[in-house]
Design a protein around this motif. Sequence first.
Motif, PDB file in Angstrom:
ATOM      1  N   PHE A 191       0.844  -0.974   0.197  1.00 55.37           N
ATOM      2  CA  PHE A 191       0.006   0.016   0.084  1.00 55.37           C
ATOM      3  C   PHE A 191       1.135   1.211   0.108  1.00 55.37           C
ATOM      4  O   PHE A 191       0.477   2.350  -0.461  1.00 55.37           O
ATOM      5  CB  PHE A 191      -1.051  -0.125   1.150  1.00 55.37           C
ATOM      6  CG  PHE A 191      -2.142  -0.833   0.912  1.00 55.37           C
ATOM      7  CD1 PHE A 191      -3.057  -0.314   0.073  1.00 55.37           C
ATOM      8  CD2 PHE A 191      -2.444  -1.921   1.890  1.00 55.37           C
ATOM      9  CE1 PHE A 191      -4.407  -0.962  -0.314  1.00 55.37           C
ATOM     10  CE2 PHE A 191      -3.595  -2.503   1.547  1.00 55.37           C
ATOM     11  CZ  PHE A 191      -4.575  -2.307   0.874  1.00 55.37           C
ATOM     12  N   GLY A 192       1.836   1.222   0.808  1.00 54.11           N
ATOM     13  CA  GLY A 192       2.863   2.437   0.705  1.00 54.11           C
ATOM     14  C   GLY A 192       3.817   2.323   1.614  1.00 54.11           C
ATOM     15  O   GLY A 192       4.269   1.006   2.459  1.00 54.11           O
ATOM     16  N   GLU A 193       4.582   3.003   2.021  1.00 55.85           N
ATOM     17  CA  GLU A 193       5.896   2.906   2.697  1.00 55.85           C
ATOM     18  C   GLU A 193       5.698   2.537   4.249  1.00 55.85           C
ATOM     19  O   GLU A 193       4.784   3.288   4.873  1.00 55.85           O
ATOM     20  CB  GLU A 193       6.927   4.260   2.734  1.00 55.85           C
ATOM     21  CG  GLU A 193       6.324   5.354   3.292  1.00 55.85           C
ATOM     22  CD  GLU A 193       5.674   6.434   2.186  1.00 55.85           C
ATOM     23  OE1 GLU A 193       5.127   7.414   2.412  1.00 55.85           O
ATOM     24  OE2 GLU A 193       5.138   5.674   1.073  1.00 55.85           O
ATOM     25  N   PRO A 194       6.115   1.528   4.643  1.00 57.47           N
ATOM     26  CA  PRO A 194       5.872   1.367   6.434  1.00 57.47           C
ATOM     27  C   PRO A 194       6.999   2.083   7.133  1.00 57.47           C
ATOM     28  O   PRO A 194       7.430   3.015   6.599  1.00 57.47           O
ATOM     29  CB  PRO A 194       6.233  -0.411   6.183  1.00 57.47           C
ATOM     30  CG  PRO A 194       7.353  -0.193   5.262  1.00 57.47           C
ATOM     31  CD  PRO A 194       7.199   0.652   4.053  1.00 57.47           C
ATOM     32  N   LEU A 229       1.117  -6.974  -5.684  1.00 60.08           N
ATOM     33  CA  LEU A 229       0.323  -5.843  -6.323  1.00 60.08           C
ATOM     34  C   LEU A 229       0.895  -4.599  -5.622  1.00 60.08           C
ATOM     35  O   LEU A 229       0.641  -4.633  -4.467  1.00 60.08           O
ATOM     36  CB  LEU A 229      -1.122  -5.984  -6.427  1.00 60.08           C
ATOM     37  CG  LEU A 229      -1.654  -6.996  -6.897  1.00 60.08           C
ATOM     38  CD1 LEU A 229      -1.758  -8.402  -6.130  1.00 60.08           C
ATOM     39  CD2 LEU A 229      -3.119  -6.608  -7.362  1.00 60.08           C
ATOM     40  N   ALA A 230       1.503  -3.676  -6.089  1.00 54.60           N
ATOM     41  CA  ALA A 230       2.070  -2.596  -5.537  1.00 54.60           C
ATOM     42  C   ALA A 230       1.468  -1.157  -5.940  1.00 54.60           C
ATOM     43  O   ALA A 230       1.023  -1.011  -7.229  1.00 54.60           O
ATOM     44  CB  ALA A 230       3.659  -2.320  -5.886  1.00 54.60           C
ATOM     45  N   CYS A 231       1.164  -0.365  -4.895  1.00 52.15           N
ATOM     46  CA  CYS A 231       0.429   1.048  -4.931  1.00 52.15           C
ATOM     47  C   CYS A 231       1.621   1.960  -4.741  1.00 52.15           C
ATOM     48  O   CYS A 231       2.329   1.811  -3.916  1.00 52.15           O
ATOM     49  CB  CYS A 231      -0.597   1.245  -4.134  1.00 52.15           C
ATOM     50  SG  CYS A 231      -1.691  -0.279  -4.352  1.00 52.15           S
ATOM     51  N   ASN A 232       1.662   3.034  -5.523  1.00 52.99           N
ATOM     52  CA  ASN A 232       2.455   4.143  -5.298  1.00 52.99           C
ATOM     53  C   ASN A 232       4.023   3.913  -5.581  1.00 52.99           C
ATOM     54  O   ASN A 232       4.600   3.319  -4.783  1.00 52.99           O
ATOM     55  CB  ASN A 232       2.413   4.690  -3.779  1.00 52.99           C
ATOM     56  CG  ASN A 232       3.065   5.942  -3.507  1.00 52.99           C
ATOM     57  OD1 ASN A 232       3.893   6.464  -4.405  1.00 52.99           O
ATOM     58  ND2 ASN A 232       3.159   6.569  -2.313  1.00 52.99           N
ATOM     59  N   LEU A 267      12.514  -9.494  -9.431  1.00 51.56           N
ATOM     60  CA  LEU A 267      11.165  -9.348  -8.908  1.00 51.56           C
ATOM     61  C   LEU A 267      10.139  -8.880  -9.719  1.00 51.56           C
ATOM     62  O   LEU A 267      10.223  -7.924 -10.522  1.00 51.56           O
ATOM     63  CB  LEU A 267      11.212  -8.457  -7.373  1.00 51.56           C
ATOM     64  CG  LEU A 267      10.120  -8.292  -6.621  1.00 51.56           C
ATOM     65  CD1 LEU A 267       9.981  -9.591  -5.446  1.00 51.56           C
ATOM     66  CD2 LEU A 267       9.822  -6.671  -5.928  1.00 51.56           C
ATOM     67  N   LYS A 268       9.078  -9.690  -9.713  1.00 51.52           N
ATOM     68  CA  LYS A 268       7.924  -9.437 -10.779  1.00 51.52           C
ATOM     69  C   LYS A 268       6.658  -8.863 -10.208  1.00 51.52           C
ATOM     70  O   LYS A 268       6.420  -9.277  -8.695  1.00 51.52           O
ATOM     71  CB  LYS A 268       7.467 -10.793 -11.518  1.00 51.52           C
ATOM     72  CG  LYS A 268       8.706 -11.131 -12.452  1.00 51.52           C
ATOM     73  CD  LYS A 268       8.241 -12.091 -13.401  1.00 51.52           C
ATOM     74  CE  LYS A 268       9.447 -12.789 -14.169  1.00 51.52           C
ATOM     75  NZ  LYS A 268       9.958 -11.739 -14.925  1.00 51.52           N
ATOM     76  N   TYR A 269       6.054  -8.070 -10.800  1.00 48.90           N
ATOM     77  CA  TYR A 269       4.717  -7.518  -9.962  1.00 48.90           C
ATOM     78  C   TYR A 269       3.681  -7.924 -10.936  1.00 48.90           C
ATOM     79  O   TYR A 269       3.611  -7.792 -12.121  1.00 48.90           O
ATOM     80  CB  TYR A 269       4.767  -5.881 -10.210  1.00 48.90           C
ATOM     81  CG  TYR A 269       5.850  -5.237  -9.109  1.00 48.90           C
ATOM     82  CD1 TYR A 269       5.481  -5.073  -7.862  1.00 48.90           C
ATOM     83  CD2 TYR A 269       7.096  -4.861  -9.786  1.00 48.90           C
ATOM     84  CE1 TYR A 269       6.603  -4.582  -6.976  1.00 48.90           C
ATOM     85  CE2 TYR A 269       8.051  -4.226  -8.914  1.00 48.90           C
ATOM     86  CZ  TYR A 269       7.799  -4.111  -7.486  1.00 48.90           C
ATOM     87  OH  TYR A 269       8.723  -3.622  -6.621  1.00 48.90           O
ATOM     88  N   GLU A 270       2.502  -8.172 -10.417  1.00 45.20           N
ATOM     89  CA  GLU A 270       1.538  -8.653 -11.044  1.00 45.20           C
ATOM     90  C   GLU A 270       0.626  -7.398 -11.616  1.00 45.20           C
ATOM     91  O   GLU A 270      -0.119  -7.387 -12.566  1.00 45.20           O
ATOM     92  CB  GLU A 270       0.296  -9.321  -9.974  1.00 45.20           C
ATOM     93  CG  GLU A 270      -1.121  -9.660 -10.726  1.00 45.20           C
ATOM     94  CD  GLU A 270      -0.778 -10.855 -11.582  1.00 45.20           C
ATOM     95  OE1 GLU A 270      -1.756 -11.331 -12.405  1.00 45.20           O
ATOM     96  OE2 GLU A 270       0.358 -11.539 -11.442  1.00 45.20           O
TER      97      GLU A 270
END
Length: 423
Positions: A191-194, A229-232, A267-270
Amino acid sequence: MKGLWPLCRGLRLLRTRGSIRRLHQSGMCMAAEEPQSSFQPSFGLLFDIDGVLVRGKTPIPAAKKAFQKLVNSQGQFLVPVVFVTNAGNCLRQTKADQLSDILGVPISQDQVMMSHSPLRIFRQYHDKCVLVSGQGPILDIAKYLGFSNPITIDSVRESYPFLDMVDHNRRPKILPSAAVTLPKIEAVILFGEPIRWETNLQIIMDVLLTDGHPANPHHPANYPHIPILACNMDLMWMAEARSPRFGHGIFMVCLENIYKKITGKELKYEALMGKPSEVTYHYAEYLIRTKAAEMQWKNPVQTLYAIGDNLMTDIYGGNLYNRYLENRNSRKEEEAAWESELSYPSATQCKSVLVCTGIYNPHAEVPADPSQSVTETVFHGHRDFRIDPALIEPGHIVPDVNAAVDLIFQLETFVPNSDKRTL
């Protein structure tokens, strides 16, 4: 890449053409004529937030002026407006409330698009056990988006405390005696930086290298790994500090490089969401269409204006979507999965407008000898997006968002509420 000369050349052209486009310096203004009541504009506005409307929690003075021009005396918007932010640490309603307070006009959650908003259309993951990384009410956000079984990094750490060993003060004194079993994790959502990067990096890596069973031994040979699944993808963002701050893109760079260092594989992103991805702008265009329908507009919105402060996200993304719209009818390959979830776009073009109140520095110099002094690190876009000088050249450069609204009204020959404007 050889010194990224094409990029630097593109930036030089950007500044040359941009200076011509700075209409605020020319003294041009619009005729103060009230439009015909039957006139319906054919454009919609996509506003970035950080660096355009606010810096951190501090409002940019031009923002309130700009939005007084966009509403009538009842506070109703005169054109469809959607806020497209790469932030992802709160619910849409929370961001809408913040914007209403900052801008002095009522903003609904339907006008707000967070970086994670497109996750709604990835329904194939909604019933799966997904690991969520970020900060803020991420469990609430995940459930709001349709995920029925999300778990957090902290949940994994509490179940398997021996996984998190960097901070000596948090290391478990006694290992748990009873076996704990979590369901298999079938996808990871960023979702975003932890807050604790070392904990999140370690546990996400454990999940990827164990096919979703983080307490098991690593098996780097399991490839491809479970979906991410990556956001931002913002490398940096502008807050109150005089220089940009680390964004979620920096965290993703760390994760990508750790994975490659350990496994030797990429590393792969869906899916990649948030600006500058096409899915984000497609979803934003869908929200613009929805707002136009609520306003009972009969004619479609044909032109979008993407207003932002970041060349690598706002401008790149707006221009990329414009290219998508131009090529939409001629594309022969299969549609992406997300395209079938959203109806056909009505817009035919997306124009980018760059403001100078955030990341972009109009006074920065292009190096005299690009082959010697420019490296790949100049490209602040995500690894999976290619360098293309044409995509980071804004259609227009203006000092701030108030000037952006004036410019757009002039380009569209739109003069609403002349009694409320200073001409």
